[in-house]
Each structure stands twice: as C-alpha cells, then as structure tokens.
Design a protein around this motif. Structure first.
Motif, mmCIF file in Angstrom:
data_model
loop_
_atom_site.group_PDB
_atom_site.id
_atom_site.type_symbol
_atom_site.label_atom_id
_atom_site.label_comp_id
_atom_site.label_asym_id
_atom_site.label_seq_id
_atom_site.Cartn_x
_atom_site.Cartn_y
_atom_site.Cartn_z
ATOM 1 N N UNK A 119 0.682 -1.114 0.027
ATOM 2 C CA UNK A 119 0.028 -0.160 0.030
ATOM 3 C C UNK A 119 0.681 1.303 -0.103
ATOM 4 N N UNK A 120 2.258 1.113 0.459
ATOM 5 C CA UNK A 120 3.181 2.380 0.263
ATOM 6 C C UNK A 120 3.600 2.464 -0.717
ATOM 7 N N UNK A 138 7.680 4.975 -3.854
ATOM 8 C CA UNK A 138 7.549 4.078 -2.458
ATOM 9 C C UNK A 138 7.893 4.956 -1.544
ATOM 10 N N UNK A 139 7.822 4.328 -0.314
ATOM 11 C CA UNK A 139 8.170 5.023 1.189
ATOM 12 C C UNK A 139 9.714 5.069 1.144
ATOM 13 N N UNK A 151 -1.527 -2.773 -4.208
ATOM 14 C CA UNK A 151 -2.416 -3.888 -3.841
ATOM 15 C C UNK A 151 -2.573 -4.281 -5.380
ATOM 16 N N UNK A 152 -2.428 -5.727 -5.612
ATOM 17 C CA UNK A 152 -2.816 -6.356 -6.958
ATOM 18 C C UNK A 152 -1.869 -5.814 -8.033
ATOM 19 N N UNK A 153 -1.033 -5.092 -7.941
ATOM 20 C CA UNK A 153 -0.024 -4.468 -8.966
ATOM 21 C C UNK A 153 1.356 -4.502 -8.527
ATOM 22 N N UNK A 154 1.785 -5.223 -7.066
ATOM 23 C CA UNK A 154 3.066 -5.371 -6.841
ATOM 24 C C UNK A 154 3.169 -6.639 -5.848
ATOM 25 N N UNK A 155 4.172 -7.171 -5.892
ATOM 26 C CA UNK A 155 4.487 -8.406 -4.918
ATOM 27 C C UNK A 155 5.183 -7.859 -3.810
ATOM 28 N N UNK A 178 7.237 3.757 8.818
ATOM 29 C CA UNK A 178 7.541 2.554 9.776
ATOM 30 C C UNK A 178 6.049 2.061 10.270
ATOM 31 N N UNK A 179 5.111 2.695 10.544
ATOM 32 C CA UNK A 179 3.683 2.464 11.022
ATOM 33 C C UNK A 179 3.189 1.557 9.969
ATOM 34 N N UNK A 180 3.498 1.975 8.573
ATOM 35 C CA UNK A 180 2.718 1.327 7.431
ATOM 36 C C UNK A 180 3.404 -0.055 7.353
ATOM 37 N N UNK A 181 4.547 -0.300 8.048
ATOM 38 C CA UNK A 181 5.137 -1.808 7.986
ATOM 39 C C UNK A 181 6.314 -1.678 6.774
ATOM 40 N N UNK A 182 7.510 -2.176 7.457
ATOM 41 C CA UNK A 182 8.644 -2.287 6.351
ATOM 42 C C UNK A 182 8.999 -3.544 6.313
#
Length: 340
Positions: A125-126, A199-200, A219-223, A284-288
């Motif tokens: 999502x990031x 990207x982040x 989402x749906x376009x990147x692994x 970071x909160x979004x997940x690394x």
C-alpha cells in the motif's frame, strides 16, 4: 530533503566460529562457485562494500545495535535507487545491496554479473501512484495522455506497468518521465508531471509535505518484494562470501527487531538520514521489510513481472529470473527468520 552520501566503516575483531564455514545450502544454483571456509583472521582483512539507499540498511543495522561486533570492515555507498546500485555491483564497485523487485529484472536483461541472495516483503500500500492535491485526475484511467514520473527500472516502474494494465491501459497510453526520486519530487511539487509512481519514505514525504493524493497503490499490482543482490565476483571470493553471509544474517535480525520496535526505529531512522520524524514514523507504521524465504513462489512471482515487462516490450528479450537466484544462504537465513 537533505541526504548524506555515506562512506563509513565498522570494524571488530570478534572470532567467527560457525560463520566461517560457508558451504552451499540445498538449492544453490551455482552461478558463482561457492568458496570454502575462511579463518577469523582472514575475515578480519575483508572490506565488504555495501550499496544502500535513502532510509536504508545502514540506519536499520545501527538502530538495532548490530554493527558493533562486525568481524570485517563495511564500506557504505548510498545510491538514489536500485538500478544504479546494481550497475555498480555488476561492475564490481560494490559487493551487494538492497533493491526493490524490478531492478534485478532489468539487470538480468542486461546480463549483469549479479545474483539475488535474500528477499523480504513489505506493505504494498506504500507503493503509491500519487497526484497533486489540486489535480483533476480521479483514477488511473484518467491518466491517459498524461505524464507520470517514475525511476526507470525501479520497483515503481513495475508497479506502474501493472497498475496501468489493470485499468485497461499500457505504458504507450501515457508518457513516462524517467526521473530519480529527488528529481521527481521537485517535478511533482512544481506540477511538471501529472502523477508520480513512488515508494516509502518518498510516499510519506509527498503526502505530508505536498498533499499528494494516492489514486492507486501496489495492491494487486506489486508483489512487495525487495532483494539483497550480490555481485558474482563477491560471491566467488571466500572472504567476501563469508562476510556476505554474516551481513545477511544481521539484516534479518534487524528487520525482525524493527517490526517490534517501530517507535525506536522511526526515531533512529530520522536521526540517521535526515528524515523528519513524522515522515519516518508514517513509513514505519505502515510496515517495513520483513524477511521471507527465497523460494520457488518468489521466483515465480518475479518471473511473472519479468514477462509483463517483456510483453510491454520494455525489455529486449525474455528473462529467466531463476538463473539470477543464488540460494546458498537459504538454510541459515531461514533458521534466523524462524527462531530469532
């Protein structure tokens, strides 16, 4: 943004023990010969040249306190994105570095002398497609005929390729402006491009500082994959092979640490790179990055992305991604990932 180009060294005299034995793990492709073990004394003579990116691995390892006992020297060099980093690795200017999911595909198409040796996943999502806050563009389909900024051969390049396909468009229906992130940020804020695939932490910066609005994400376009890729010359050198193994184990430990110490990691990241704390915290909160096995599922996903670039005629020919994968460190990295 103010970013420092860092070239530093971390030195220690800790004896290795088990890490001096570097035989091939099951699944090693043999693209570079796997050297035999080295002594702690020989390892202490090694200088591992590591390529890094903005908000990268050096800051992470420092925050996790995993650089104090390194039994070899590390020389850090900072790159703007993955493609020039892998060019340097192929040329032997650096030994390894972290890149997103697309640079290894372009490197493979160019017959680069590199191999991916470990992998991690991140929050897709990031990986965003941003437009300025006052843009009339409401969705991806509205970008037909418009200009999108993206770093060529970067993970964002792969994301925009698949994002356009999902909307019934191709790269021929838009104008891709190939810009490195710092150039693209300026173009974005000055309205010289209509959208920016990024990207982040650049996503967070553009959203917080420039009001960037996401009309699509990964989402749906990147692994969501990122890789540590090493030069085949380094993989074939006994001392550097041992150092790479030790380094990758430290990276896995640091990634696990960061996931459970997000506030500490954000603060250290901001201090170490010049990021504002709110930008670092949002990223970071979004997940690394989190470590994951370099298995057949990863190879298949990357092959699908490579094939998509081939169908788009962005690459000169078919890429066999599996031939650029070296799993020699797989068993050791999986043990650390699973058990701590």
């Amino acid at each position: 943004m103010r970013w420092r180009r860092t070239i530093t060294a971390a030195v220690s005299v800790l004896a290795l023990g088990a890490l001096t034995a570097c035989g091939a793990s099951e699944g090693s492709t043999g693209k570079a010969a796997v050297p035999g073990p080295v002594s702690a004394a020989d390892l202490a003579k090694v200088t591992l040249k590591v390529g890094d990116q903005k908000g990268g691995v050096q800051a992470l390892l420092t925050a996790a306190n995993l650089l104090g006992d390194v039994p070899y020297k590390i020389e850090w060099s900072t790159f703007t994105s993955g493609p020039p980093l892998l060019e340097a690795a192929s040329a032997g200017a650096i030994d390894l570095g972290r890149v997103g999911n697309t640079p290894p595909i372009f490197a493979a198409a160019a017959k680069a002398k590199i191999a991916v040796v470990s992998v991690a996943t991140s929050n897709v999502e990031r990986e965003a497609l941003l437009v300025p806050p006052d843009s009339p563009v409401k969705d991806v389909a509205s970008l037909r005929g418009r200009t999108i900024g993206v770093a060529k051969g970067s993970s964002a390049h792969g994301q925009i390729l698949n994002t356009l396909r999902k909307a019934g468009l191709s790269t021929k229906d838009v104008q891709l402006s190939f810009l490195q992130p710092s150039e693209a940020y300026a173009a974005f804020t000055q309205h010289r491009i209509d959208a920016w695939a990024i990207w982040d932490p650049y996503t967070a910066q553009a959203q917080l500082d420039a009001g960037g609005r996401a009309i699509a994400d990964g989402r749906g376009s990147s692994n969501g994959l990122s890789f540590q890729a090493a030069s085949t010359a380094a993989l074939g050198d006994a001392g550097k092979n041992a150092a790479i193994k030790d380094y990758l184990i430290r990276v896995v430990k640091a990634q696990k640490w960061a996931d459970t110490h997000r506030a500490e990691w954000a603060k250290a990241w901001a201090q170490g790179t010049g990021l504002r704390l709110d930008v670092a915290q949002k990223s970071v909160d979004a997940g690394r990055d989190l470590p994951t096995p370099l298995d057949d599922t990863v190879v298949k996903s990357e092959q699908q992305l490579a094939d998509a670039f081939g169908e788009d005629r962005t690459l000169p020919g078919k890429v066999d991604f599996a031939s650029f994968v070296d799993r020699r460190y797989g068993l050791e990295l999986e043990a650390v990932r699973s058990n701590g």
